[in-house]
Design a protein around this motif. Structure first.
Motif, PDB file in Angstrom:
ATOM      1  N   ILE A 136       0.829  -1.210   0.000  1.00 43.34           N
ATOM      2  CA  ILE A 136       0.000   0.000   0.000  1.00 43.34           C
ATOM      3  C   ILE A 136       0.864   1.261   0.000  1.00 43.34           C
ATOM      4  CG2 ILE A 136      -0.218   0.200   2.512  1.00 43.34           C
ATOM      5  CD1 ILE A 136      -3.145   0.720   0.129  1.00 43.34           C
ATOM      6  N   GLU A 137       2.050   1.190   0.610  1.00 43.98           N
ATOM      7  CA  GLU A 137       2.949   2.346   0.625  1.00 43.98           C
ATOM      8  C   GLU A 137       3.562   2.581  -0.754  1.00 43.98           C
ATOM      9  OE1 GLU A 137       5.349   2.777   4.427  1.00 43.98           O
ATOM     10  OE2 GLU A 137       4.841   0.646   4.483  1.00 43.98           O
ATOM     11  N   VAL A 138       3.882   1.488  -1.429  1.00 42.19           N
ATOM     12  CA  VAL A 138       4.421   1.604  -2.785  1.00 42.19           C
ATOM     13  C   VAL A 138       3.347   2.167  -3.703  1.00 42.19           C
ATOM     14  CG1 VAL A 138       5.498   0.351  -4.683  1.00 42.19           C
ATOM     15  CG2 VAL A 138       5.977  -0.328  -2.319  1.00 42.19           C
ATOM     16  N   LEU A 139       2.110   1.701  -3.523  1.00 40.93           N
ATOM     17  CA  LEU A 139       0.994   2.230  -4.302  1.00 40.93           C
ATOM     18  C   LEU A 139       0.839   3.729  -4.063  1.00 40.93           C
ATOM     19  CD1 LEU A 139      -1.582   1.722  -6.059  1.00 40.93           C
ATOM     20  CD2 LEU A 139      -2.820   1.445  -3.888  1.00 40.93           C
ATOM     21  N   ALA A 140       0.890   4.151  -2.812  1.00 43.33           N
ATOM     22  CA  ALA A 140       0.709   5.569  -2.480  1.00 43.33           C
ATOM     23  C   ALA A 140       1.717   6.446  -3.216  1.00 43.33           C
ATOM     24  CB  ALA A 140       0.810   5.774  -0.977  1.00 43.33           C
ATOM     25  N   ASP A 141       2.938   5.948  -3.372  1.00 36.97           N
ATOM     26  CA  ASP A 141       3.967   6.729  -4.071  1.00 36.97           C
ATOM     27  C   ASP A 141       3.599   6.980  -5.527  1.00 36.97           C
ATOM     28  OD1 ASP A 141       5.509   6.840  -1.810  1.00 36.97           O
ATOM     29  OD2 ASP A 141       6.920   5.270  -2.441  1.00 36.97           O
ATOM     30  N   ARG A 142       2.799   6.080  -6.103  1.00 35.85           N
ATOM     31  CA  ARG A 142       2.471   6.163  -7.533  1.00 35.85           C
ATOM     32  C   ARG A 142       1.135   6.850  -7.798  1.00 35.85           C
ATOM     33  NH1 ARG A 142       5.096   3.384 -11.398  1.00 35.85           N
ATOM     34  NH2 ARG A 142       6.857   2.078 -10.808  1.00 35.85           N
ATOM     35  N   LEU A 143       0.395   7.157  -6.749  1.00 31.68           N
ATOM     36  CA  LEU A 143      -0.917   7.767  -6.939  1.00 31.68           C
ATOM     37  C   LEU A 143      -0.797   9.266  -7.188  1.00 31.68           C
ATOM     38  CD1 LEU A 143      -2.956   5.978  -4.131  1.00 31.68           C
ATOM     39  CD2 LEU A 143      -3.024   5.514  -6.596  1.00 31.68           C
ATOM     40  N   ALA A 144      -1.682   9.772  -8.030  1.00 28.28           N
ATOM     41  CA  ALA A 144      -1.763  11.216  -8.230  1.00 28.28           C
ATOM     42  C   ALA A 144      -2.125  11.880  -6.910  1.00 28.28           C
ATOM     43  CB  ALA A 144      -2.811  11.532  -9.296  1.00 28.28           C
ATOM     44  N   PRO A 145      -1.728  13.133  -6.714  1.00 25.96           N
ATOM     45  CA  PRO A 145      -1.946  13.788  -5.417  1.00 25.96           C
ATOM     46  C   PRO A 145      -3.410  13.807  -4.968  1.00 25.96           C
ATOM     47  CG  PRO A 145      -0.457  15.082  -6.772  1.00 25.96           C
ATOM     48  CD  PRO A 145      -0.978  13.992  -7.647  1.00 25.96           C
ATOM     49  N   GLU A 146      -4.338  13.854  -5.922  1.00 26.07           N
ATOM     50  CA  GLU A 146      -5.749  13.977  -5.549  1.00 26.07           C
ATOM     51  C   GLU A 146      -6.367  12.657  -5.115  1.00 26.07           C
ATOM     52  OE1 GLU A 146      -5.566  13.752 -10.125  1.00 26.07           O
ATOM     53  OE2 GLU A 146      -4.408  14.636  -8.482  1.00 26.07           O
ATOM     54  N   VAL A 147      -5.682  11.531  -5.343  1.00 25.69           N
ATOM     55  CA  VAL A 147      -6.214  10.233  -4.933  1.00 25.69           C
ATOM     56  C   VAL A 147      -5.906  10.028  -3.450  1.00 25.69           C
ATOM     57  CG1 VAL A 147      -6.204   7.751  -5.335  1.00 25.69           C
ATOM     58  CG2 VAL A 147      -5.837   9.320  -7.255  1.00 25.69           C
ATOM     59  N   PHE A 148      -6.941   9.696  -2.683  1.00 27.46           N
ATOM     60  CA  PHE A 148      -6.745   9.521  -1.245  1.00 27.46           C
ATOM     61  C   PHE A 148      -6.852   8.048  -0.861  1.00 27.46           C
ATOM     62  CE2 PHE A 148     -11.307  10.109  -1.794  1.00 27.46           C
ATOM     63  CZ  PHE A 148     -11.868   9.189  -0.901  1.00 27.46           C
ATOM     64  N   LEU A 149      -6.528   7.762   0.385  1.00 27.66           N
ATOM     65  CA  LEU A 149      -6.649   6.413   0.916  1.00 27.66           C
ATOM     66  C   LEU A 149      -7.635   6.394   2.072  1.00 27.66           C
ATOM     67  CD1 LEU A 149      -2.904   5.300   1.029  1.00 27.66           C
ATOM     68  CD2 LEU A 149      -4.632   4.633  -0.656  1.00 27.66           C
ATOM     69  N   GLN A 150      -8.435   5.341   2.108  1.00 32.34           N
ATOM     70  CA  GLN A 150      -9.211   5.010   3.301  1.00 32.34           C
ATOM     71  C   GLN A 150      -8.567   3.745   3.869  1.00 32.34           C
ATOM     72  OE1 GLN A 150     -13.188   3.032   3.161  1.00 32.34           O
ATOM     73  NE2 GLN A 150     -13.882   4.854   4.270  1.00 32.34           N
ATOM     74  N   ILE A 151      -7.867   3.897   4.967  1.00 33.15           N
ATOM     75  CA  ILE A 151      -7.170   2.745   5.528  1.00 33.15           C
ATOM     76  C   ILE A 151      -8.115   1.967   6.428  1.00 33.15           C
ATOM     77  CG2 ILE A 151      -5.320   1.996   7.088  1.00 33.15           C
ATOM     78  CD1 ILE A 151      -4.371   2.813   4.289  1.00 33.15           C
ATOM     79  N   ASP A 152      -8.324   0.709   6.058  1.00 32.87           N
ATOM     80  CA  ASP A 152      -9.051  -0.210   6.923  1.00 32.87           C
ATOM     81  C   ASP A 152      -8.052  -0.691   7.965  1.00 32.87           C
ATOM     82  OD1 ASP A 152     -10.051  -2.721   8.015  1.00 32.87           O
ATOM     83  OD2 ASP A 152     -11.659  -2.499   6.540  1.00 32.87           O
ATOM     84  N   THR A 153      -8.206  -0.152   9.170  1.00 33.27           N
ATOM     85  CA  THR A 153      -7.182  -0.362  10.196  1.00 33.27           C
ATOM     86  C   THR A 153      -7.106  -1.819  10.630  1.00 33.27           C
ATOM     87  OG1 THR A 153      -8.755   0.259  11.949  1.00 33.27           O
ATOM     88  CG2 THR A 153      -7.407   2.016  10.979  1.00 33.27           C
ATOM     89  N   TYR A 154      -8.242  -2.505  10.640  1.00 31.54           N
ATOM     90  CA  TYR A 154      -8.259  -3.901  11.060  1.00 31.54           C
ATOM     91  C   TYR A 154      -7.549  -4.785  10.045  1.00 31.54           C
ATOM     92  CZ  TYR A 154     -10.131  -8.213  13.108  1.00 31.54           C
ATOM     93  OH  TYR A 154     -10.267  -9.443  13.715  1.00 31.54           O
ATOM     94  N   TRP A 155      -7.883  -4.607   8.756  1.00 31.94           N
ATOM     95  CA  TRP A 155      -7.229  -5.435   7.750  1.00 31.94           C
ATOM     96  C   TRP A 155      -5.757  -5.097   7.618  1.00 31.94           C
ATOM     97  CZ3 TRP A 155      -9.287  -9.706   7.329  1.00 31.94           C
ATOM     98  CH2 TRP A 155     -10.655  -9.888   7.247  1.00 31.94           C
ATOM     99  N   ALA A 156      -5.408  -3.854   7.908  1.00 29.34           N
ATOM    100  CA  ALA A 156      -3.988  -3.512   7.914  1.00 29.34           C
ATOM    101  C   ALA A 156      -3.262  -4.293   9.001  1.00 29.34           C
ATOM    102  CB  ALA A 156      -3.807  -2.013   8.112  1.00 29.34           C
TER     103      ALA A 156
END
Length: 247
Positions: free
Chosen positions: A143-163
């Motif tokens: 998910i961190e590698v993905l975040a680096d490749r996302l455009a700035p306007e794309v956000f994340l909703q982190i499911d804390t339990y599945w994380a």
């Protein structure tokens, strides 16, 4: 000042199918003032009317349909619900998160949808399960590698339990992802695949530390499978989270 506590309506999917309006009323009576739908194209006008009558805000909407049907139709439905946050909760193959090339393809897909969303005044986000956390590339969760490749306007909703199920130190992960995270799925339980969830505060999740790591994010309660009566668990979750609202 934290945002209102929301409920992902997948938690109550069975009673919702039987009597949507009654379920929304019960959620409101518990004390929730926001909800997160998962099927925005199902009578958005009727849903909005009932939510408005109950004083329920739509915090965001899951919209896996974006990957299956004409995106403009989905964005129009979400706009009717009254939010500009559209979240992809699943639909990208698990295997894509095991390689750099696969993650790049996932990022390209999300970035393309974000471009279309911008034309409707909306933002696209991505919601994780365990399979975006468990694989690691060069010591970092996928998910961190993905975040680096996302455009700035794309956000994340982190499911804390599945994380947590995927092996992450969740507060530390949230700290590294920073402002990319604008919503959390808050849930609790034994942190074991296949085991039912409990009311928030009744399991082993370090909830106060998690909330403190993302203080400005939406807190969305979700219980995928509940070990007890789901409405009682939602009430207990709301009471517990309200007691922590200074975080």
């Amino acid at each position: 000042m934290t945002r209102p506590i929301s409920v992902q309506l997948y938690t109550v999917r069975e009673p919702l199918t039987a009597d949507r309006d009654d379920v929304l009323r019960r959620i409101s009576e518990i004390g929730y003032t926001a909800v997160e739908p998962y099927d925005p194209t199902s009578d958005p006008e009727g849903f909005r009317q009932v939510a408005d009558d109950l004083g329920l805000r739509v915090s965001s909407s899951h919209a896996g349909a974006l990957l299956r049907q004409e995106p403009a139709e989905v964005f129009d439905a979400v706009a009717t619900l009254g939010t500009d946050l559209v979240i992809i909760p699943a639909g990208i193959a698990h295997e894509e998160f095991t390689t750099a090339d696969g993650i790049a393809r996932a990022a390209d897909l999300l970035n393309g949808l974000a471009e279309q969303a911008a034309g409707h005044g909306m933002r696209v986000g991505y919601h994780n399960h365990w399979w975006e956390i468990e694989p690691k590339l060069d010591g970092r969760h996928a998910i961190e590698v993905l975040a680096d490749r996302l455009a700035p306007e794309v956000f994340l909703q982190i499911d804390t339990y599945w994380a947590a199920v995927g092996g992450a130190d969740v507060p530390a992960l949230l700290g590294r992802l920073g402002e990319r995270v604008i919503a959390l799925h808050v849930k609790d339980g034994p942190v074991v695949k296949g085991e039912p969830h409990t009311a928030v505060g009744r399991g082993v999740m370090p909830v106060p530390e998690i909330l403190a790591a993302a203080p400005g994010a939406w807190r969305v309660v979700e219980l995928d499978e509940c070990a007890t009566d789901v409405f009682a668990a939602l009430a207990d979750s709301h009471a517990y989270l309200t007691s922590l609202e200074s975080l």
